[in-house]
Design a protein around this motif. Structure first.
Motif, PDB file in Angstrom:
ATOM      1  N   MET A  34       0.808  -1.209   0.000  1.00  0.00           N
ATOM      2  CA  MET A  34       0.000   0.000   0.000  1.00  0.00           C
ATOM      3  C   MET A  34       0.841   1.257   0.000  1.00  0.00           C
ATOM      4  O   MET A  34       0.355   2.342  -0.235  1.00  0.00           O
ATOM      5  CB  MET A  34      -0.929   0.015   1.211  1.00  0.00           C
ATOM      6  N   ALA A  35       2.131   1.132   0.332  1.00  0.00           N
ATOM      7  CA  ALA A  35       2.967   2.321   0.335  1.00  0.00           C
ATOM      8  C   ALA A  35       3.094   2.882  -1.065  1.00  0.00           C
ATOM      9  O   ALA A  35       3.278   2.170  -2.023  1.00  0.00           O
ATOM     10  CB  ALA A  35       4.347   1.995   0.895  1.00  0.00           C
ATOM     11  N   ALA A  36       2.985   4.212  -1.165  1.00  0.00           N
ATOM     12  CA  ALA A  36       2.973   4.838  -2.482  1.00  0.00           C
ATOM     13  C   ALA A  36       4.231   5.625  -2.777  1.00  0.00           C
ATOM     14  O   ALA A  36       4.420   6.047  -3.902  1.00  0.00           O
ATOM     15  CB  ALA A  36       1.766   5.776  -2.586  1.00  0.00           C
ATOM     16  N   SER A  39      -5.274  -1.911  -4.126  1.00  0.00           N
ATOM     17  CA  SER A  39      -3.830  -2.131  -4.087  1.00  0.00           C
ATOM     18  C   SER A  39      -3.447  -3.321  -4.955  1.00  0.00           C
ATOM     19  O   SER A  39      -2.465  -3.276  -5.697  1.00  0.00           O
ATOM     20  CB  SER A  39      -3.373  -2.369  -2.648  1.00  0.00           C
ATOM     21  N   MET A  40      -4.202  -4.392  -4.860  1.00  0.00           N
ATOM     22  CA  MET A  40      -3.938  -5.586  -5.663  1.00  0.00           C
ATOM     23  C   MET A  40      -4.060  -5.266  -7.147  1.00  0.00           C
ATOM     24  O   MET A  40      -3.250  -5.696  -7.970  1.00  0.00           O
ATOM     25  CB  MET A  40      -4.923  -6.686  -5.275  1.00  0.00           C
ATOM     26  N   HIS A  41      -5.069  -4.472  -7.487  1.00  0.00           N
ATOM     27  CA  HIS A  41      -5.257  -4.067  -8.890  1.00  0.00           C
ATOM     28  C   HIS A  41      -4.044  -3.290  -9.386  1.00  0.00           C
ATOM     29  O   HIS A  41      -3.521  -3.546 -10.470  1.00  0.00           O
ATOM     30  CB  HIS A  41      -6.516  -3.216  -8.998  1.00  0.00           C
ATOM     31  N   ASN A  72      -2.198  -8.486   1.378  1.00  0.00           N
ATOM     32  CA  ASN A  72      -3.556  -7.988   1.216  1.00  0.00           C
ATOM     33  C   ASN A  72      -4.474  -9.186   1.081  1.00  0.00           C
ATOM     34  O   ASN A  72      -4.015 -10.321   0.938  1.00  0.00           O
ATOM     35  CB  ASN A  72      -3.668  -7.010   0.035  1.00  0.00           C
ATOM     36  N   LEU A  73      -5.777  -8.947   1.155  1.00  0.00           N
ATOM     37  CA  LEU A  73      -6.709 -10.068   1.175  1.00  0.00           C
ATOM     38  C   LEU A  73      -6.603 -10.933  -0.082  1.00  0.00           C
ATOM     39  O   LEU A  73      -6.578 -12.172   0.033  1.00  0.00           O
ATOM     40  CB  LEU A  73      -8.141  -9.564   1.371  1.00  0.00           C
ATOM     41  N   PRO A  74      -6.520 -10.370  -1.289  1.00  0.00           N
ATOM     42  CA  PRO A  74      -6.392 -11.252  -2.454  1.00  0.00           C
ATOM     43  C   PRO A  74      -5.138 -12.141  -2.402  1.00  0.00           C
ATOM     44  O   PRO A  74      -5.222 -13.333  -2.718  1.00  0.00           O
ATOM     45  CB  PRO A  74      -6.341 -10.276  -3.639  1.00  0.00           C
ATOM     46  N   GLU A 124      -9.737 -14.409  -9.521  1.00  0.00           N
ATOM     47  CA  GLU A 124     -10.697 -15.034  -8.607  1.00  0.00           C
ATOM     48  C   GLU A 124     -10.532 -14.488  -7.193  1.00  0.00           C
ATOM     49  O   GLU A 124     -11.517 -14.257  -6.473  1.00  0.00           O
ATOM     50  CB  GLU A 124     -10.534 -16.550  -8.608  1.00  0.00           C
ATOM     51  N   ALA A 125      -9.288 -14.271  -6.774  1.00  0.00           N
ATOM     52  CA  ALA A 125      -9.043 -13.735  -5.438  1.00  0.00           C
ATOM     53  C   ALA A 125      -9.635 -12.339  -5.284  1.00  0.00           C
ATOM     54  O   ALA A 125     -10.187 -11.997  -4.227  1.00  0.00           O
ATOM     55  CB  ALA A 125      -7.547 -13.708  -5.153  1.00  0.00           C
ATOM     56  N   ILE A 126      -9.529 -11.532  -6.321  1.00  0.00           N
ATOM     57  CA  ILE A 126     -10.111 -10.195  -6.262  1.00  0.00           C
ATOM     58  C   ILE A 126     -11.629 -10.281  -6.193  1.00  0.00           C
ATOM     59  O   ILE A 126     -12.281  -9.557  -5.427  1.00  0.00           O
ATOM     60  CB  ILE A 126      -9.651  -9.355  -7.469  1.00  0.00           C
TER      61      ILE A 126
END
Length: 356
Positions: free
Chosen positions: A1-3, A271-273, A284-286, A299-301
């Motif tokens: 998540m760090a940008a 973030s995953m995207h 992250n959750l995915p 599928e995870a997303i």
């Protein structure tokens, strides 16, 4: 998540809008589905923003960038910090005030909390020294909840806090929030930040072990490592007080945590995207779903989106039930959380932090 790339800077060791009536919350909680703008981000069940005032967002962002420069966070990265447009997030997420000073007060706290992630957590994730994170977070908490050191150590303690930009920003943000917050609201924020830091430190433990958490364990952690410290300021920004005994009620707490977890799982999806399904740096959750169940990134997303939607619907139902008691302050607070979810979704869909 760090940008932001902070490796080039060595890191030393009178409200309007929502109203207060139960009838208003009934309107706010009408089901809505909003489709994020990212090409691979699925449609999410989430409210739209209740207002969009670009001029107000720009003014808050300008002031926030100036404050970040003053306290020393994001040195050499202020252009990226400005482009992330946190002022827009604050404007979108707090539609019950148009006072830029109140929005800035919340923004300073948010920027300091994000700096903990962008400096300390990113450093722990990328340098192979995750064991450093716990002491850094402990001193970050000490910066916002300072005691009086024994005489032989107080001067050194204060100097170290001042000279470390993130600790200094945390100290300043909480002190400056006191212009608008009661003692109980400031103490509430300190407690929620302590939970945030505990969640951040858990990630360091997973990295040291070299194994990803189980999905249930990750979700338990993410409930703390969430936007809850930002969301807990909705009454401070709105200019009213949700009493501590109401905030701490089990039914209110449950609804608050549902909203906070939903807000940060939306962050996980964006973030995953942005990361294109990459694993190994960010939890992250995915990515946790992929590790546990062997599913594809797409599928995870999709599964993450379903979990997010379940939480939003659960919060929606809980908030509607809680408003039946007719407490106007609680009703307003729940409406502000709903508005925060909508503003958060809109910002994630448009901010360069997640869309470049």
């Amino acid at each position: 998540m760090a940008a932001f790339d902070t490796t080039d800077r060595p890191v030393p060791t009178g409200p309007t809008g929502l109203g207060t009536s139960a009838a208003r919350i009934t309107d706010l909680l009408r089901p809505r589905t909003a489709a994020p703008r990212g090409s691979r981000v699925p449609e999410l069940y989430c409210p739209p923003p209740l207002r969009d005032d670009p001029a107000l967002g720009e003014e808050v962002n300008r002031r926030l960038v100036r404050w970040a420069e003053e306290v020393g966070i994001y040195e050499g990265q202020l252009d990226k910090f400005q482009q992330a447009d946190y002022g827009r997030l604050l404007m979108l997420a707090h539609p019950d005030t148009d006072d830029p000073d109140r929005l800035l007060a919340a923004g300073r706290c948010m920027a300091a909390e994000f700096a903990v992630d962008d400096y300390f957590c990113e450093d722990a994730a990328t340098t192979g020294r995750p064991q450093r994170l716990g002491p850094q977070l402990m001193l970050a908490q000490a910066a916002i909840d300072p005691g009086r050191m024994p005489s032989g150590y107080h001067e050194r303690y204060e100097r170290e806090i001042r000279e470390q930009p993130v600790w200094h920003a945390l100290r300043r943000s909480v002190l400056e929030l006191g212009r608008y917050a009661t003692g109980s609201q400031v103490n509430r924020l300190r407690q929620e930040i302590a939970g945030l830091f505990l969640g951040m430190d858990a990630e360091a433990g997973w990295r040291i072990e070299g194994t990803p958490p189980a999905v249930w364990e990750y979700l338990a952690n993410r409930q703390m490592n969430s936007f809850l410290p930002c969301m807990t300021l909705v009454d401070t920004v709105g200019g009213y007080l949700l009493p501590a005994d109401v905030y701490g009620r089990p039914d209110v707490r449950r609804a608050t945590l549902q909203a906070a977890l939903a807000s940060v799982l939306l962050n996980d999806i964006y973030s995953m995207h942005k990361e294109g399904g990459a694993q190994g740096v960010e939890y992250n959750l995915p990515t946790v779903l992929m590790a546990e169940d062997g599913c594809s990134p797409d599928e995870a997303i999709q599964r993450s989106a379903a979990i997010h939607d379940e939480l939003v619907r659960s919060f929606e139902a809980a908030a509607a039930s809680l408003t039946l008691a007719g407490d106007p302050v609680l009703t307003r607070y729940l409406g502000a959380l709903w508005a925060w979810l909508g503003g958060n979704r809109e910002w994630h869909a448009t901010s360069p932090r997640y869309n470049q």
